[in-house]
Design a protein around this motif. Structure first.
Motif, PDB file in Angstrom:
ATOM      1  N   SER A 245       0.779  -0.973  -0.012  1.00 14.69           N
ATOM      2  CA  SER A 245       0.039   0.055   0.197  1.00 14.69           C
ATOM      3  C   SER A 245       0.981   1.308   0.017  1.00 14.69           C
ATOM      4  N   ARG A 246       0.458   2.344  -0.292  1.00 13.57           N
ATOM      5  CA  ARG A 246       1.028   3.624  -0.306  1.00 13.57           C
ATOM      6  C   ARG A 246       1.791   3.741   1.249  1.00 13.57           C
ATOM      7  N   ARG A 247       1.099   3.340   2.282  1.00 16.58           N
ATOM      8  CA  ARG A 247       1.622   3.496   3.510  1.00 16.58           C
ATOM      9  C   ARG A 247       2.867   2.272   3.647  1.00 16.58           C
ATOM     10  N   GLU A 248       2.650   1.191   3.113  1.00 13.08           N
ATOM     11  CA  GLU A 248       3.858   0.240   3.294  1.00 13.08           C
ATOM     12  C   GLU A 248       4.999   0.686   2.458  1.00 13.08           C
ATOM     13  N   VAL A 249       4.631   1.183   1.407  1.00 14.02           N
ATOM     14  CA  VAL A 249       5.752   1.700   0.493  1.00 14.02           C
ATOM     15  C   VAL A 249       6.532   2.924   1.031  1.00 14.02           C
ATOM     16  N   GLY A 250       5.670   3.444   1.922  1.00 15.99           N
ATOM     17  CA  GLY A 250       6.280   4.746   2.540  1.00 15.99           C
ATOM     18  C   GLY A 250       7.283   4.279   3.505  1.00 15.99           C
ATOM     19  N   HIS A 251       7.241   3.116   4.081  1.00 17.03           N
ATOM     20  CA  HIS A 251       8.029   2.682   5.163  1.00 17.03           C
ATOM     21  C   HIS A 251       9.340   2.364   4.412  1.00 17.03           C
ATOM     22  N   LEU A 252       9.156   1.560   3.136  1.00 18.92           N
ATOM     23  CA  LEU A 252      10.321   1.146   2.592  1.00 18.92           C
ATOM     24  C   LEU A 252      11.213   2.256   2.057  1.00 18.92           C
ATOM     25  N   VAL A 253      10.555   3.384   1.716  1.00 20.47           N
ATOM     26  CA  VAL A 253      11.260   4.427   1.236  1.00 20.47           C
ATOM     27  C   VAL A 253      12.154   5.131   2.528  1.00 20.47           C
ATOM     28  N   ARG A 254      11.409   5.444   3.515  1.00 22.90           N
ATOM     29  CA  ARG A 254      11.917   5.869   4.840  1.00 22.90           C
ATOM     30  C   ARG A 254      13.207   5.236   5.424  1.00 22.90           C
TER      31      ARG A 254
ATOM     32  N   GLY B 195      15.147   3.809   3.730  1.00 22.63           N
ATOM     33  CA  GLY B 195      16.340   4.013   2.680  1.00 22.63           C
ATOM     34  C   GLY B 195      16.527   2.557   1.763  1.00 22.63           C
ATOM     35  N   LYS B 196      15.444   1.949   1.492  1.00 22.23           N
ATOM     36  CA  LYS B 196      15.612   0.784   0.666  1.00 22.23           C
ATOM     37  C   LYS B 196      15.496   1.185  -0.841  1.00 22.23           C
ATOM     38  N   VAL B 197      15.151   2.393  -1.087  1.00 21.80           N
ATOM     39  CA  VAL B 197      14.793   2.792  -2.607  1.00 21.80           C
ATOM     40  C   VAL B 197      15.749   3.771  -3.045  1.00 21.80           C
ATOM     41  N   THR B 198      16.244   3.331  -4.290  1.00 17.29           N
ATOM     42  CA  THR B 198      17.051   4.499  -5.004  1.00 17.29           C
ATOM     43  C   THR B 198      16.539   4.897  -6.129  1.00 17.29           C
ATOM     44  N   VAL B 199      16.659   6.272  -6.580  1.00 19.01           N
ATOM     45  CA  VAL B 199      16.249   6.736  -7.868  1.00 19.01           C
ATOM     46  C   VAL B 199      17.591   7.054  -8.605  1.00 19.01           C
ATOM     47  N   ASP B 200      17.826   6.518  -9.828  1.00 16.28           N
ATOM     48  CA  ASP B 200      18.937   6.699 -10.630  1.00 16.28           C
ATOM     49  C   ASP B 200      20.023   6.750  -9.893  1.00 16.28           C
ATOM     50  N   GLY B 201      20.018   5.515  -8.807  1.00 18.68           N
ATOM     51  CA  GLY B 201      21.268   5.259  -7.980  1.00 18.68           C
ATOM     52  C   GLY B 201      21.497   5.878  -6.767  1.00 18.68           C
ATOM     53  N   GLU B 202      20.519   6.806  -6.389  1.00 19.76           N
ATOM     54  CA  GLU B 202      20.878   7.860  -5.426  1.00 19.76           C
ATOM     55  C   GLU B 202      19.802   7.138  -4.227  1.00 19.76           C
ATOM     56  N   SER B 203      20.133   7.117  -3.268  1.00 23.48           N
ATOM     57  CA  SER B 203      19.077   6.925  -2.059  1.00 23.48           C
ATOM     58  C   SER B 203      17.940   8.209  -2.070  1.00 23.48           C
TER      59      SER B 203
ATOM     60  N   ARG C 158      14.484   9.158   0.263  1.00 24.98           N
ATOM     61  CA  ARG C 158      13.708   8.923   1.582  1.00 24.98           C
ATOM     62  C   ARG C 158      12.435   9.708   1.318  1.00 24.98           C
ATOM     63  N   ASP C 159      12.301  10.502   0.262  1.00 22.40           N
ATOM     64  CA  ASP C 159      10.753  11.320   0.247  1.00 22.40           C
ATOM     65  C   ASP C 159      10.067  10.305  -0.749  1.00 22.40           C
ATOM     66  N   GLY C 160       8.654   9.588  -0.396  1.00 21.96           N
ATOM     67  CA  GLY C 160       7.847   9.105  -0.954  1.00 21.96           C
ATOM     68  C   GLY C 160       7.222  10.218  -1.954  1.00 21.96           C
ATOM     69  N   ALA C 161       7.247  11.226  -1.659  1.00 22.10           N
ATOM     70  CA  ALA C 161       6.346  12.307  -2.407  1.00 22.10           C
ATOM     71  C   ALA C 161       7.192  12.922  -3.478  1.00 22.10           C
ATOM     72  N   ARG C 162       8.417  12.656  -3.597  1.00 26.51           N
ATOM     73  CA  ARG C 162       9.268  13.016  -4.750  1.00 26.51           C
ATOM     74  C   ARG C 162       8.757  12.568  -5.851  1.00 26.51           C
ATOM     75  N   ARG C 163       8.552  13.450  -6.931  1.00 23.98           N
ATOM     76  CA  ARG C 163       7.910  13.231  -8.211  1.00 23.98           C
ATOM     77  C   ARG C 163       8.978  12.701  -9.241  1.00 23.98           C
ATOM     78  N   ILE C 164       8.802  11.589  -9.676  1.00 21.73           N
ATOM     79  CA  ILE C 164       9.801  11.138 -10.763  1.00 21.73           C
ATOM     80  C   ILE C 164       9.088  10.602 -12.216  1.00 21.73           C
ATOM     81  N   ASP C 165       9.956  10.568 -13.040  1.00 23.29           N
ATOM     82  CA  ASP C 165       9.516  10.338 -14.513  1.00 23.29           C
ATOM     83  C   ASP C 165       9.943   8.717 -14.496  1.00 23.29           C
ATOM     84  N   PRO C 166       8.694   7.630 -14.389  1.00 22.29           N
ATOM     85  CA  PRO C 166       8.963   6.425 -14.288  1.00 22.29           C
ATOM     86  C   PRO C 166       9.357   5.802 -15.770  1.00 22.29           C
TER      87      PRO C 166
END
Ligand code: URA
Length: 245
Positions: free
Chosen positions: A15-24, A26-34, A36-44
């Motif tokens: 869920s959005r809440r569960e993936v929020g935990h993953l992001v906070r 530090g399990k998620v990287t965007v273009d190789g950079e950690s 921690r903000d689930g609200a960050r807007r990205i181009d998938p």
């Protein structure tokens, strides 16, 4: 651009809440950079997202818009004739693309290809009455009587009356617009034939919410914009799993 937590949730990571935990955590990287903000807007489509080091496939479903020329068949393989696949470079092609609906070999115009089976099912199902707009060149001028026959649905094909269709005479009654809400075999040609006329050239210029524009010259293809993708799904009461912006 889409929220990172939304993209992760759409990939089935919780869920959005569960993936929020993953992001906070530090399990998620965007273009190789950690990140921690689930609200960050990205181009998938253009950015690489990884969870626990595993890169996510960039999209769930894929779509293409194509402007079919004459003498090309609406299929992805054909033993004799050039087909849609021949218009699209191998690097862009996906084996699971299917065209939505068919145009005759001599008809030009807009074709939507997609990998999404449920979307194909709805876009082609009579229940949704998706509008298809055509530009038609006729042997003889169309008449106000033809407009009446088209709109009342008095034309019968294969023993079934056609759904009311819109006929727009414009300034030249030999160059008319037709909007259908169904897609029977050779429908436009047969409707004019039933009126004692003949179609000399046929082009599909609109499909559901989309209109063929100068950004898609004959024989070319392109990816739909997020807005076009959203509109296509919305036309059949679905939500795009990718372009939910
Ligand atoms: N109607 C036709 O007659 N042919 C097409 O290709 C599409 C609609």
């Amino acid at each position: 651009m889409q929220r990172l937590d939304r993209v992760l949730a759409r990939h089935g990571l919780g869920s959005r809440r569960e993936v929020g935990h993953l992001v906070r955590a530090g399990k998620v990287t965007v273009d190789g950079e950690s990140e921690r903000d689930g609200a960050r807007r990205i181009d998938p489509l253009r950015q690489e997202i990884a969870v626990n080091g595993a890169v996510l496939p960039p999209r769930i479903q894929w779509h293409l818009l194509c402007h079919k020329p004459q003498n090309v068949v609406t299929s992805t393989s054909d033993p004799r004739d050039p087909c849609l696949l021949d218009l699209i470079p191998e690097a862009v092609w996906r084996a699971d693309y299917s065209p939505v609906g068919r145009l005759d070999k001599d008809t030009t115009g807009l074709i939507w290809l997609t990998t999404d089976g449920e979307l194909i099912h709805r876009l082609t199902h009579p229940r949704w009455k998706l509008p298809k707009r055509y530009r038609v060149t006729l042997r003889d001028p169309a008449t106000p009587e033809d407009i009446r026959a088209f709109t009342t649905g008095e034309i019968v094909l294969d023993g079934e009356p056609v759904l009311p269709a819109f006929l727009d005479l414009g300034s030249d009654p030999r160059e008319v617009g037709v909007t259908l809400r169904e897609g029977r075999y050779h429908q436009v040609k047969r409707m004019f034939h039933a009126r004692g006329n003949e179609v000399l050239a046929l082009a599909r210029v609109g499909f559901g919410p989309l209109t063929l524009g100068p950004d898609l010259p004959v024989g070319s293809f392109r990816l739909p914009s997020d807005a076009e993708e959203r509109a296509m799904y919305a036309a059949v009461s679905l939500q795009s799993p990718d372009a939910d912006g």
